[in-house]
Design a protein around this motif. Structure first.
Motif, mmCIF file in Angstrom:
data_model
loop_
_atom_site.group_PDB
_atom_site.id
_atom_site.type_symbol
_atom_site.label_atom_id
_atom_site.label_comp_id
_atom_site.label_asym_id
_atom_site.label_seq_id
_atom_site.Cartn_x
_atom_site.Cartn_y
_atom_site.Cartn_z
ATOM 1 N N ASN A 134 1.102 14.678 31.384
ATOM 2 C CA ASN A 134 2.075 14.681 32.480
ATOM 3 C C ASN A 134 3.502 14.677 31.950
ATOM 4 O O ASN A 134 4.360 15.434 32.424
ATOM 5 N N VAL A 135 3.765 13.828 30.982
ATOM 6 C CA VAL A 135 5.115 13.718 30.420
ATOM 7 C C VAL A 135 5.531 15.031 29.752
ATOM 8 O O VAL A 135 6.659 15.506 29.915
ATOM 9 N N ASN A 136 4.601 15.628 29.020
ATOM 10 C CA ASN A 136 4.907 16.891 28.341
ATOM 11 C C ASN A 136 5.110 18.029 29.331
ATOM 12 O O ASN A 136 6.029 18.862 29.168
ATOM 13 N N GLU A 137 4.266 18.081 30.351
ATOM 14 C CA GLU A 137 4.385 19.146 31.345
ATOM 15 C C GLU A 137 5.710 19.068 32.092
ATOM 16 O O GLU A 137 6.308 20.084 32.430
ATOM 17 N N MET A 138 6.167 17.849 32.349
ATOM 18 C CA MET A 138 7.419 17.664 33.086
ATOM 19 C C MET A 138 8.628 17.639 32.158
ATOM 20 O O MET A 138 9.765 17.513 32.613
ATOM 21 N N GLU A 139 8.358 17.756 30.847
ATOM 22 C CA GLU A 139 9.408 17.809 29.824
ATOM 23 C C GLU A 139 10.364 16.622 29.956
ATOM 24 O O GLU A 139 11.583 16.783 30.054
ATOM 25 N N LEU A 140 9.782 15.441 29.951
ATOM 26 C CA LEU A 140 10.560 14.220 30.125
ATOM 27 C C LEU A 140 10.730 13.503 28.788
ATOM 28 O O LEU A 140 9.750 13.069 28.185
ATOM 29 N N PRO A 141 11.955 13.345 28.328
ATOM 30 C CA PRO A 141 12.188 12.555 27.121
ATOM 31 C C PRO A 141 12.194 11.071 27.474
ATOM 32 O O PRO A 141 12.139 10.693 28.639
ATOM 33 N N ALA A 142 12.260 10.229 26.483
ATOM 34 C CA ALA A 142 12.456 8.786 26.681
ATOM 35 C C ALA A 142 11.359 8.131 27.509
ATOM 36 O O ALA A 142 11.602 7.212 28.271
ATOM 37 N N ILE A 143 10.137 8.656 27.381
ATOM 38 C CA ILE A 143 8.959 7.985 27.948
ATOM 39 C C ILE A 143 7.889 7.955 26.862
ATOM 40 O O ILE A 143 7.588 8.981 26.259
ATOM 41 N N ASP A 144 7.326 6.792 26.625
ATOM 42 C CA ASP A 144 6.293 6.668 25.609
ATOM 43 C C ASP A 144 5.151 5.823 26.166
ATOM 44 O O ASP A 144 5.308 5.151 27.191
ATOM 45 N N CYS A 145 4.011 5.864 25.480
ATOM 46 C CA CYS A 145 2.850 5.092 25.912
ATOM 47 C C CYS A 145 2.192 4.467 24.689
ATOM 48 O O CYS A 145 1.997 5.129 23.671
ATOM 49 N N VAL A 146 1.865 3.186 24.802
ATOM 50 C CA VAL A 146 1.238 2.444 23.716
ATOM 51 C C VAL A 146 -0.180 2.053 24.137
ATOM 52 O O VAL A 146 -0.369 1.477 25.216
ATOM 53 N N GLN A 147 -1.154 2.388 23.301
ATOM 54 C CA GLN A 147 -2.532 1.986 23.612
ATOM 55 C C GLN A 147 -2.746 0.540 23.167
ATOM 56 O O GLN A 147 -2.611 0.204 21.985
#
Length: 215
Positions: A93-106
């Motif tokens: 989702n983040v890549n498709e919307m080309e959004l910087p400054a969002i990350d996810c930690v497992q």
């Protein structure tokens, strides 16, 4: 971007992909776009707790609240999620919307207290498991963890039927908890045991002021 209208925010969030194979043991239900846009818009409009802030999203799933927080101006949003399948969708989702400054930690959200993430975030948002089918009390564990991580405010969704209990717990934690909105949360038929196409649940949207916490 921080001045985005609620309707435009809902349009963006309607494009966020949800769980491909939701896991009942993790109580995976997507936050509906109209609810996510409404609560996040008001977090910013009423309390200015997103724009320019470092935001954490506990149990971020596929990224609905994380993405919404960023679209409303967060400086950086970091989601925390246990399920690798959900994280794959989050990153898609983040890549498709080309959004910087969002990350996810497992990670297991409940193991974050006492780690490097303690007191790192200005604001925490979370739509925790309600603990109805599995994991009784999980929603309160999410909130307690969130209080450890946030320095200003925690926002969370809970069943209205638990309101009195949550108010009591917030006093125990020395944080100021208030219901800022009451919503009808529509849960679509996602699992085999669901008999109805969609069910509405009365839900409270809480704000916890953690500036004087004693955890």
């Amino acid at each position: 971007m921080a001045r985005m209208r609620m309707k435009k925010l809902e349009e963006y969030l309607s494009g966020v992909d949800g769980f491909q194979n939701p896991k009942i043991k993790l109580e995976q239900y997507p936050t509906p776009p109209h609810i996510a846009s409404c609560i996040l818009y008001n977090v910013q409009a009423q309390f200015s707790d997103l724009e320019g802030k470092l935001v954490g999203d506990l149990g971020c799933g596929c990224g609905m609240l994380s993405i919404g927080s960023f679209l409303l101006g967060s400086q950086l949003t970091i989601g925390f999620e246990l399920d690798p399948d959900a994280i794959d969708v989050f990153r898609y989702n983040v890549n498709e919307m080309e959004l910087p400054a969002i990350d996810c930690v497992q990670t297991d959200v409940l193991e974050l207290s006492g780690t490097k993430w303690e007191n790192v975030f200005d604001t925490i948002v979370t739509n925790p498991p309600f603990g109805t089918k599995h994991n009784a009390g999980m929603d309160m564990q999410f909130i307690e963890t969130a209080i450890h991580l946030a320095t200003a405010a925690v926002y969370s969704l809970h069943k209205t039927s638990t309101r009195d209990y949550i108010l009591k717990k917030s006093k125990d934690w020395k944080v100021r908890g208030e219901v800022v909105a009451q919503l009808k949360y529509n849960i679509d038929n996602s699992y085999k045991f669901h008999k109805n196409k969609s069910v509405d649940i009365e839900v409270d949207f809480w704000r916890f002021d953690v500036t004087e916490k004693e955890l």
